[in-house]
Design an enzyme around this catalytic site. Sequence first.
Site, PDB file in Angstrom:
ATOM      1  N   CYS A   2      35.161  52.269  41.022  1.00  0.00           N
ATOM      2  CA  CYS A   2      35.174  53.427  41.925  1.00  0.00           C
ATOM      3  C   CYS A   2      33.976  54.318  41.637  1.00  0.00           C
ATOM      4  O   CYS A   2      33.547  54.433  40.511  1.00  0.00           O
ATOM      5  CB  CYS A   2      36.388  54.304  41.684  1.00  0.00           C
ATOM      6  SG  CYS A   2      37.936  53.489  41.887  1.00  0.00           S
ATOM      7  N   ARG A  27      30.030  49.666  44.321  1.00  0.00           N
ATOM      8  CA  ARG A  27      30.973  49.575  43.203  1.00  0.00           C
ATOM      9  C   ARG A  27      32.422  49.534  43.640  1.00  0.00           C
ATOM     10  O   ARG A  27      33.294  49.193  42.856  1.00  0.00           O
ATOM     11  CB  ARG A  27      30.792  50.787  42.287  1.00  0.00           C
ATOM     12  CG  ARG A  27      29.444  50.867  41.674  1.00  0.00           C
ATOM     13  CD  ARG A  27      29.258  52.231  41.079  1.00  0.00           C
ATOM     14  NE  ARG A  27      30.126  52.393  39.933  1.00  0.00           N
ATOM     15  CZ  ARG A  27      29.692  52.651  38.715  1.00  0.00           C
ATOM     16  NH1 ARG A  27      28.432  52.752  38.480  1.00  0.00           N
ATOM     17  NH2 ARG A  27      30.535  52.818  37.724  1.00  0.00           N
ATOM     18  N   TRP A  75      38.137  51.530  44.606  1.00  0.00           N
ATOM     19  CA  TRP A  75      38.480  50.117  44.478  1.00  0.00           C
ATOM     20  C   TRP A  75      39.886  50.133  43.886  1.00  0.00           C
ATOM     21  O   TRP A  75      40.073  50.425  42.705  1.00  0.00           O
ATOM     22  CB  TRP A  75      37.486  49.406  43.558  1.00  0.00           C
ATOM     23  CG  TRP A  75      37.723  47.937  43.461  1.00  0.00           C
ATOM     24  CD1 TRP A  75      37.283  46.968  44.317  1.00  0.00           C
ATOM     25  CD2 TRP A  75      38.466  47.250  42.453  1.00  0.00           C
ATOM     26  NE1 TRP A  75      37.711  45.737  43.898  1.00  0.00           N
ATOM     27  CE2 TRP A  75      38.432  45.878  42.771  1.00  0.00           C
ATOM     28  CE3 TRP A  75      39.170  47.651  41.321  1.00  0.00           C
ATOM     29  CZ2 TRP A  75      39.060  44.909  41.992  1.00  0.00           C
ATOM     30  CZ3 TRP A  75      39.797  46.695  40.550  1.00  0.00           C
ATOM     31  CH2 TRP A  75      39.736  45.342  40.894  1.00  0.00           C
ATOM     32  N   ASN A  99      38.372  57.656  38.209  1.00  0.00           N
ATOM     33  CA  ASN A  99      37.950  56.269  38.042  1.00  0.00           C
ATOM     34  C   ASN A  99      38.665  55.758  36.798  1.00  0.00           C
ATOM     35  O   ASN A  99      38.566  56.376  35.744  1.00  0.00           O
ATOM     36  CB  ASN A  99      36.431  56.232  37.841  1.00  0.00           C
ATOM     37  CG  ASN A  99      35.912  54.824  37.726  1.00  0.00           C
ATOM     38  OD1 ASN A  99      36.649  53.860  37.905  1.00  0.00           O
ATOM     39  ND2 ASN A  99      34.636  54.695  37.424  1.00  0.00           N
ATOM     40  N   GLY A 100      39.420  54.658  36.900  1.00  0.00           N
ATOM     41  CA  GLY A 100      40.120  54.115  35.743  1.00  0.00           C
ATOM     42  C   GLY A 100      41.580  53.837  36.050  1.00  0.00           C
ATOM     43  O   GLY A 100      41.978  53.732  37.215  1.00  0.00           O
ATOM     44  N   GLU A 483      29.547  28.627  37.184  1.00  0.00           N
ATOM     45  CA  GLU A 483      28.935  29.789  37.809  1.00  0.00           C
ATOM     46  C   GLU A 483      28.709  29.526  39.303  1.00  0.00           C
ATOM     47  O   GLU A 483      28.922  30.405  40.140  1.00  0.00           O
ATOM     48  CB  GLU A 483      27.623  30.135  37.076  1.00  0.00           C
ATOM     49  CG  GLU A 483      26.808  31.258  37.667  1.00  0.00           C
ATOM     50  CD  GLU A 483      27.538  32.588  37.797  1.00  0.00           C
ATOM     51  OE1 GLU A 483      28.623  32.764  37.233  1.00  0.00           O
ATOM     52  OE2 GLU A 483      27.009  33.461  38.508  1.00  0.00           O
ATOM     53  N   LYS A 487      30.313  31.746  42.355  1.00  0.00           N
ATOM     54  CA  LYS A 487      29.520  32.368  43.432  1.00  0.00           C
ATOM     55  C   LYS A 487      30.100  32.000  44.794  1.00  0.00           C
ATOM     56  O   LYS A 487      30.253  32.849  45.661  1.00  0.00           O
ATOM     57  CB  LYS A 487      28.072  31.871  43.407  1.00  0.00           C
ATOM     58  CG  LYS A 487      27.007  32.466  42.527  1.00  0.00           C
ATOM     59  CD  LYS A 487      26.898  33.913  42.443  1.00  0.00           C
ATOM     60  CE  LYS A 487      27.912  34.417  41.487  1.00  0.00           C
ATOM     61  NZ  LYS A 487      27.719  35.306  40.500  1.00  0.00           N
ATOM     62  N   GLU A 490      33.366  33.829  45.399  1.00  0.00           N
ATOM     63  CA  GLU A 490      33.196  35.274  45.547  1.00  0.00           C
ATOM     64  C   GLU A 490      32.737  35.672  46.943  1.00  0.00           C
ATOM     65  O   GLU A 490      33.246  36.625  47.511  1.00  0.00           O
ATOM     66  CB  GLU A 490      32.135  35.796  44.555  1.00  0.00           C
ATOM     67  CG  GLU A 490      32.610  35.935  43.145  1.00  0.00           C
ATOM     68  CD  GLU A 490      31.488  36.393  42.216  1.00  0.00           C
ATOM     69  OE1 GLU A 490      31.735  37.281  41.400  1.00  0.00           O
ATOM     70  OE2 GLU A 490      30.355  35.857  42.291  1.00  0.00           O
ATOM     71  N   HIS A 506      40.641  12.546  35.102  1.00  0.00           N
ATOM     72  CA  HIS A 506      41.861  13.021  34.442  1.00  0.00           C
ATOM     73  C   HIS A 506      42.652  13.955  35.340  1.00  0.00           C
ATOM     74  O   HIS A 506      43.519  14.681  34.865  1.00  0.00           O
ATOM     75  CB  HIS A 506      41.516  13.700  33.116  1.00  0.00           C
ATOM     76  CG  HIS A 506      40.877  12.774  32.135  1.00  0.00           C
ATOM     77  ND1 HIS A 506      41.580  11.814  31.452  1.00  0.00           N
ATOM     78  CD2 HIS A 506      39.584  12.612  31.775  1.00  0.00           C
ATOM     79  CE1 HIS A 506      40.755  11.111  30.699  1.00  0.00           C
ATOM     80  NE2 HIS A 506      39.532  11.587  30.886  1.00  0.00           N
ATOM     81  N   LYS A 605      31.501  45.967  41.905  1.00  0.00           N
ATOM     82  CA  LYS A 605      30.501  45.830  40.848  1.00  0.00           C
ATOM     83  C   LYS A 605      30.930  46.678  39.664  1.00  0.00           C
ATOM     84  O   LYS A 605      31.594  47.689  39.837  1.00  0.00           O
ATOM     85  CB  LYS A 605      29.189  46.372  41.406  1.00  0.00           C
ATOM     86  CG  LYS A 605      27.967  45.977  40.628  1.00  0.00           C
ATOM     87  CD  LYS A 605      27.489  44.637  41.056  1.00  0.00           C
ATOM     88  CE  LYS A 605      26.312  44.167  40.263  1.00  0.00           C
ATOM     89  NZ  LYS A 605      26.167  42.711  40.340  1.00  0.00           N
TER      90      LYS A 605
END
Length: 610
Positions: A2, A27, A75, A99-100, A483, A487, A490, A506, A605
Amino acid sequence: MCGIVGAVAERNVTAILLEGLKRLEYRGYDSAGVALFTNAGKLERMRRPGKVSELEQALAGEPLVGRLGIAHTRWATHGAPCERNAHPHFSGDLAVVHNGIIENHEVLREQLKALGYVFTSDTDTEVIAHLLNHKLKDHNDLTVALKATVKELHGAYGLAVISASQPDRLVAARSGSPLVIGLGLGENFLASDQLALRQVTDRFMYLEEGDIAEIRRESVQIWDVDGRTVEREAVQYRDGAEAADKGEFRHFMLKEIHEQPAVVQRTLEGRLSQNQVLVNAFGPQAAELFAKVRNVQIVACGTSYHAGMVARYWLEELAGIPCQVEVASEFRYRKVVVQPDTLFVTISQSGETADTLAALRNAKELGFLGSLAICNVSISSLVRESDLTLLTQAGREIGVASTKAFTTQLVGLLLLTLSLGQVRGTLAEGVEATLVEELRRLPTRLGEALAMDSTVEKVAELFADKNHTLFLGRGAQYPVAMEGSLKLKEISYIHAEAYPAGELKHGPLALVDDDMPVVTVAPNNELLEKLKSNLQEVRARGGQLIVFADEKAGMTNGEGTHVINMPHIHDTLSPILYTIPLQLLSYYVAVLKGTDVDQPRNLAKSVTVE
Ligand code: HGA
C-alpha cells in the site's frame, strides 16, 4: 505494498496527494482514498475502488480543498477491495491510513465494540482509528494518544493520522513498514516511499523502526521506540534518473527488460579488477568475514528466491561451499539448526520485503557468522540491518513482475560466489579470471538476446489460447525455468509449473498433451543429451515443445518442436542469459491476452506485509 502520502502546507494539498498516489500506484492498486481537513473546517474524504484515476475523476466532480491531508492506495490484506474497506478510515474526527497488518485486530475489535464503537469496514486498520479515538479522550493530544495506541498494536504498520481537533499536524508511526518525511519550506510531507514526494522536495528524513513523528508546517519532531526525542538525519536526494517514465516502450516491464544490458553493466562497475572480483565491493570487513565462511544460508521470496536457487549451484560448484536456500516465510517460523560459520544471505529488490526482513531479524538471534544483503535500494531496512551489502544497480523497477532486479541479483550472487571462493582459495585454477572476462562480455550477450524480441513475440502466439504450461530445466537452469513459469503466471494468468526435466516421468508427464506447451531452456552443457531425451518423452505424447537452445547445441525445428537459437555463452552465465527470452515470452503472451502487464491482478510491488 500500500502507498501512503500525507501533507501539511499552506496551499491546497489535494493535487500533491493525488500525484503521490499515482507514483505509488505500482505498489498496490485495488482502491484509493484521500482525507482532508478541508477549508470548510471539517474532515472529509473521498474513496474509490479501482485505480487512482477513479479517485481522481471523482475528485474532479466533487473537489476537496484543504491544507492538511492523507491519502492511500490499497493492496487489500483484510477485507475485500471495495469502497467501504478503502482507506482512510475514520473514527470521530480523526482519519487514519495504514500500511501493514494488525495481527491482534480481532481482540481489539471486540474490546472496541464493547466500548460502543461501530465498525464500518472489514479491515484490520479500522481498529487503529477507533483505538486512537478512544485514547484521545484520555490524552487530549493526538501525538500522545498515538504513542499510547501503538503500544497496543501487534503486527506491522506504517501509519499516518490527521484530526480535525488538531489540524496543525500530521502524525505518523513506523513499525515494520517504511515511512519517509519529505521536508519543504513552510510545508512538510510524508510517504511510504520518497518517490511519491520527488515532485515537491528532494530533502528526506527516514523514520526508523518504532519511531513516532509529529509533522507540522514549520517543524518535525521524532521520538524513538523508547520514547526519547531523536534527530533523524535529513538527506538530500540527487538521483534524477528514477523518473517513472515509460519512454518509447508500451509498458514499464518491456522497458525494464530492455534496460538489462545497461543495469548489469552498472552492477559490475567498480567491482572487478583486471582478472578478479574486488571483495571489498561487499564492504570493508568483507574479506575478514568471508575467510571464516564455511556454509551459506540464503533466504528470500518469489523471484529473489529463484536467484538464490541459481546461486546455490554456483556456490557449491565453483566455490565448494555448502549452501541452503529457503523461502523467507518458511524460514522465519521454522526451528532452524545453524551450522557453524554460516553466512546468512538475504535477497530482496526493495529491501523492505516483510518476510525476508523478519527472517534476518530472527537470524541475528540464531548464531550466524554474519549477514549479507543483496538489494536494490540503498536506504532500505534490509541494507541498514545487514553487516554486509551488495547493491544491485537496477534502478527503480516499476513493473510488478520483476525482471532487471532478478538479473542484477544473479550478477551480485556470482560476484559473491567468486569473492568467497577467492578469499577461501577454493576456486579452480583460472576460473575467476575466465568468469570476470565473461562477466565483462555479459551486457553485449544480453543485448544479443534482446535482439530476439520479435522472434519470441511470434512464439508467444502459441500460448494465446492455452491454459496450462510446463517449464523444464536441468541444473542451474531449473530455477530459471521456475522464474520463467512465475513470470507467465504473474502477468498472463496462465497456469504454469516448473520441473527439473528429470522429474517429468515421475508425474507431470501425465498432463502433457497438445494443449500443454512445454518450454525448455537448453544451454550447451553436459546435461544436454539427458535433456534431449526428456524432450523426446514430451514429443512422444503429442506435447508442443518450445526450446531455447544454445546455437551450438545442434537442436533443430521439427514437427511440434520450435527451437529458438540463443547466442553461445559460458555455461556459468547461461542462467542470466536464458532468463531474457523467458521474460519476453511472458510479456508478449500477456500482451496477446490483453492483461494489465505492469499491474497484474491481485499482486503488488514491494511486499511489505507478511
Ligand atoms: N491491512 C490493511 C492494509 C494492507 C496493506 O498494507 N497492504 O500493503 C488493509 O487490508 O487494508
